[in-house]
Design an enzyme around this catalytic site. Structure first.
Site, PDB file in Angstrom:
ATOM      1  N   TYR A  81      33.851  33.685 -22.007  1.00 55.13           N
ATOM      2  CA  TYR A  81      34.316  35.060 -22.174  1.00 55.13           C
ATOM      3  C   TYR A  81      33.405  35.933 -23.035  1.00 55.13           C
ATOM      4  O   TYR A  81      33.796  37.005 -23.449  1.00 55.13           O
ATOM      5  CB  TYR A  81      35.751  35.047 -22.711  1.00 55.13           C
ATOM      6  N   GLY A 105      40.919  33.373 -12.926  1.00 57.22           N
ATOM      7  CA  GLY A 105      40.536  34.493 -13.778  1.00 57.22           C
ATOM      8  C   GLY A 105      39.893  35.596 -12.954  1.00 57.22           C
ATOM      9  O   GLY A 105      39.169  35.347 -11.994  1.00 57.22           O
ATOM     10  N   SER A 121      41.092  27.563 -19.358  1.00 51.99           N
ATOM     11  CA  SER A 121      40.076  28.225 -20.191  1.00 51.99           C
ATOM     12  C   SER A 121      39.414  27.287 -21.179  1.00 51.99           C
ATOM     13  O   SER A 121      38.915  27.708 -22.222  1.00 51.99           O
ATOM     14  CB  SER A 121      40.690  29.423 -20.951  1.00 51.99           C
ATOM     15  N   ARG A 144      41.039  28.625  -6.770  1.00 52.22           N
ATOM     16  CA  ARG A 144      39.655  28.345  -7.160  1.00 52.22           C
ATOM     17  C   ARG A 144      39.587  26.898  -7.600  1.00 52.22           C
ATOM     18  O   ARG A 144      40.412  26.443  -8.385  1.00 52.22           O
ATOM     19  CB  ARG A 144      39.239  29.236  -8.331  1.00 52.22           C
ATOM     20  N   GLU A 157      39.360  20.380 -11.198  1.00 54.01           N
ATOM     21  CA  GLU A 157      40.699  20.963 -11.233  1.00 54.01           C
ATOM     22  C   GLU A 157      40.770  22.152 -10.303  1.00 54.01           C
ATOM     23  O   GLU A 157      39.735  22.706  -9.889  1.00 54.01           O
ATOM     24  CB  GLU A 157      41.058  21.381 -12.659  1.00 54.01           C
ATOM     25  N   ASN A 192      42.803  26.027  -9.644  1.00 50.37           N
ATOM     26  CA  ASN A 192      43.494  27.107 -10.356  1.00 50.37           C
ATOM     27  C   ASN A 192      44.242  27.971  -9.351  1.00 50.37           C
ATOM     28  O   ASN A 192      43.647  28.458  -8.393  1.00 50.37           O
ATOM     29  CB  ASN A 192      42.481  27.971 -11.103  1.00 50.37           C
ATOM     30  N   ASP A 236      37.233  23.918  -9.385  1.00 51.73           N
ATOM     31  CA  ASP A 236      36.073  23.663 -10.229  1.00 51.73           C
ATOM     32  C   ASP A 236      35.522  22.289  -9.880  1.00 51.73           C
ATOM     33  O   ASP A 236      36.262  21.300  -9.875  1.00 51.73           O
ATOM     34  CB  ASP A 236      36.479  23.737 -11.709  1.00 51.73           C
ATOM     35  N   GLU A 284      46.051  31.899 -23.289  1.00 49.91           N
ATOM     36  CA  GLU A 284      45.203  32.653 -22.360  1.00 49.91           C
ATOM     37  C   GLU A 284      45.709  34.080 -22.150  1.00 49.91           C
ATOM     38  O   GLU A 284      45.297  34.759 -21.209  1.00 49.91           O
ATOM     39  CB  GLU A 284      45.088  31.917 -21.041  1.00 49.91           C
TER      40      GLU A 284
END
Lengths: 422, 327
Positions: free
Chosen positions: B233, B293, B163, B272, B287, B289, B274, B27
């Site tokens: 991305y 990002g 990612s 964050r 999950e 984070n 998900d 990443e």
């Protein structure tokens, strides 16, 4: 702040040309971003070892050039390229048996632009391009950007197989397909590292002549042989059937971005017009630097320096592969150029394996990039041109461990669910 | 509302700060883009900010010219597993975000799932197995039991990573071995989950010292149907809705779930989560984070915009909070 919660991030997403649809972020590119770090032994990129150039002399030459004739060097130039440089290019090509006139030469932004221009003036969407299997990844990207349909022709240890070429041409003709040209890297092939022997060159030329098929000879590595004299170029024996692409990227410096096309007059005229519409002209400063370098520096001796250096690195790679790669791997033994092409044991996938390699701090290029249809996962390309021999040995040692771990995974998962009763 | 004068003095008070971006995980590229964006936003907020890589030059740099605080933006291993924060702790340099021990828990997806489940959240049923288990016990027998227990479709992902690298859906049993091999290329332990179908959302949580506050949920609708690396991305390959097109009840449920996850994992400053909202309205935690990002295509900056908050000001305030944690 807009009240519309919908965020597409690229408002033009529906307006791109069809040929831009494949231009997306990819895991492989993300991994290569890591491979550029010094902690990683990169056996991936084909970067020439510029450090071996006499940089002081080149610097002095560049400074002198700007001081003495900056008004020309920093000005636009002709679309075809500097006449003096084109004369010198003919002298360089004479080493490979080519007799050419400077008027037939078009100077380009690296030979990559020459290939782009050739594709631009010949290819309509859907037209067929023949290319060796595997083929140079940069060429495949260019062909894809013009929506060519690439048909691969098999190779063996002596390069493209003439019988396979004949069969492919016949098959495509029978299917009503229009083949525009054959793209070939006949000497120290990228990535396959093989060289077409003289006898086979004659046969390939004969097949192309009989089929009225134009041949593009891409020859960036021709002067980088480790043994004996340079191979005679295909173009040396076919002035009107071959467009020759040459480059100073490997014999002088890739950062100058100076290459050329040698083409019959009709094609030459179109290349000049296409070049002018693309970039107006290749950098005058870069062209004059190359011209002065060829005029004032012992450039043939410098090529010998490069060859000795690359031969030592090739030897380091081959001995390391011999010493450490697991049973089942096979690889080429290049007589020149930058690369070793390695076949993995059955059932291994070089693209899937790449993250493990990056974790082990070694990088290579998966074989899939060298096939238009994304096949070739059993192969990988190793480059020996840039890392020093000790780094090459360490990189190969790391790679061997990666392959061993992948073999274990294959053995663990390879037989399920086929061998498992439902 | 902070006045311009106060904002300027706050930025000046921060002095020189560093953003850590890059690293050696797959990443890296994403992290560099996040780092650049944070740096630019901070400079826009008047902060003297630079982005640096986490390599052998880092510790000499941090010791010779210590920044007031560090904003870690390294994604994936090294960045989110707590390692780099442990080093910052050793050097006594304050940093934005969760402490090293909390990162270790959150980065390990199976551990995070267990902790949030204990706090009352639902997560897709799963199994976690190292590659050795398949090798030692026989992949066929183990995979067969996985399919029998969890059914199909499944979702396979590395236990530690981000990612969507090495992660992917498995629709038929035939696809499972290849998915496992791809997964194990990124790590030695695989998490195999029952595929949670529904609306995918990302919910940011910010805590500026007044308790964790949820940001508006961002709904993710990849054109290909699967939010893989290219979809994440490549601008335009995914449509995002900020705020998400959820009922008020579901919007409240995902916000509460993200805050619960943030708290249960012991996270700090920002995170964050998900999540999936299934057709019945049930919320599944996937999950969390700890270094979300921050690229042009990342969801947390979108959520901030939807909330009418300035990205640079938030980054500045988080740094201010971190810098004052030192004492």
């Amino acid at each position: 702040m807009s009240n519309d919660p919908r965020q597409r991030l690229d408002r033009y997403v529906d307006q791109y040309a069809a040929r831009a649809r494949t231009m997306v972020a990819s895991e492989i590119r993300a991994l290569f971003a890591v491979a550029a770090r010094p902690e990683i032994v990169s056996l991936a990129g084909g970067m020439p070892y510029i450090t071996a150039l006499p940089l002081d002399a080149v610097g002095e030459l560049a400074g002198q050039l700007v001081t003495d004739c900056g008004a020309v060097a920093l000005q636009y130039g002709s679309g075809q390229g500097d006449p003096g440089l084109r004369e010198s290019i003919c002298e360089v090509m004479a080493l490979e048996g080519i007799r050419a006139h400077p008027d037939e030469v078009v100077v380009t932004v690296g030979s990559q632009q020459a290939l782009d221009l050739m594709t631009r003036i010949f290819i309509d969407p859907g037209d067929v391009v023949l290319a060796e299997a595997p083929s140079y990844v940069g060429a495949l990207a260019t062909f894809a950007s013009y929506q060519a349909s690439v048909v691969h022709v098999p190779m063996d240890d002596d390069g493209i197989i003439p019988e396979a070429l004949e069969e492919t041409i016949a098959r495509l003709a029978a299917a009503g397909k229009r083949i525009k040209f054959l793209y070939s890297v006949p000497t120290f092939h990228n990535p396959a590292a093989v060289t077409l022997p003289a006898q086979r060159r004659a046969r390939v030329l004969d097949i192309c002549r009989r089929s009225d098929l134009l041949l593009i000879e891409d020859n960036p590595y021709g002067l980088l042989g480790f043994d004996g004299e340079p191979q005679r170029a295909l173009r040396a024996d076919s002035a009107d059937g071959v467009v020759y692409l040459g480059s100073f990227s490997k014999t002088i410096a890739s950062g100058l971005r100076v290459g050329w096309a040698l083409a019959p007059h009709g094609i030459r005229d179109k290349l000049v017009l296409a070049a002018e519409s693309a970039v107006l002209c290749t950098s005058s400063l870069a062209q004059l630097m190359v011209r002065e370098y060829l005029a004032t520096q012992p450039w043939q001796d410098q090529i010998k320096v490069f060859c000795e250096l690359y031969a030592e690195r090739r030897d380091a790679m081959l001995s390391a592969l011999e010493a450490s790669m697991p049973t089942g791997c096979r690889w080429t033994r290049p007589g020149g150029g930058f690369y070793v092409w390695l076949k993995l044991p059955d059932g291994l996938n070089s693209k899937v394996m790449l993250p493990r390699a990056i974790s082990a701090r070694v990088a290579y290029v998966p074989g899939t990039g060298f096939y238009a249809d994304g096949s070739g996962s059993e192969y990988l390309r190793l480059s020996f041109c840039y890392p020093e021999p000790a780094r090459i040995k360490e990189g190969v040692r790391r790679l061997a461990g990666v392959v061993e771990a992948e073999i274990e995974l294959r053995d663990t998962f390879g037989s399920w669910p086929a061998d498992t009763p439902a | 509302m902070i006045s311009d004068h106060m904002a300027d003095s706050r930025a000046a008070e921060l002095g020189h700060i560093l953003i850590l971006a890059g690293g050696l995980s797959p990443e890296r590229e994403v992290s560099l883009r996040s780092g650049d964006r944070i740096r630019d936003a901070l400079r826009g907020a008047g902060v003297d900010a630079d982005a640096v890589d986490a390599d052998a030059a880092l510790i000499p740099l941090l010791t010779s010219d210590p920044p007031t605080a560090v904003f870690p933006a390294i994604h994936g291993k090294d960045g989110e597993d707590g390692a780099i924060r442990e080093v910052l702790g050793l050097l006594g340099i304050p940093y934005v975000g969760s402490a090293a021990h909390a990162c270790r828990l959150a980065f390990d997806k199976p551990v995070a799932k267990a902790l949030v489940a204990a706090a009352g959240l639902t997560t897709p049923e799963s199994v976690t197995l190292p590659r050795e288990t398949f090798h030692d016990l026989g992949a066929g027998a183990v995979l067969e039991r996985i399919v029998a227990k969890l059914g199909l479709p499944l979702f396979v992902k590395p236990a530690r990573g981000g990612s969507a690298l090495g992660a992917g859906p498995v629709r038929t049993a035939d696809e499972l071995p290849a998915a496992m091999i791809s997964c194990f290329a990124y790590g030695d332990t695989a998490l195999v989950e029952r595929f949670a179908q529904g609306t995918e959302v990302a919910v940011g949580v910010i805590d500026l010292g007044d308790g964790p506050q949820p940001l508006p949920a961002v709904e993710i609708v990849p054109a290909s149907g699967w939010f893989d690396y290219a979809a994440r991305y490549t601008a335009g390959r995914t449509e995002y809705y900020a705020p998400a097109r959820l009922s008020d009840q579901s919007a409240r449920a995902v916000a509460a779930a993200a805050v619960t996850a943030h708290t249960a994992l012991g996270l700090r400053d920002l995170s964050r989560s998900d999540l999936i909202v299934d057709p019945s309205g049930e919320v599944f935690f996937l999950e969390a984070n700890v270094a979300p990002g921050m690229t042009d295509t990342s969801t947390l900056p979108m959520a901030l915009e939807a909330a009418g908050r300035d990205f640079g000001v938030l980054c500045r305030d988080l740094l201010f909070l971190a810098a004052n944690r030192k004492s």
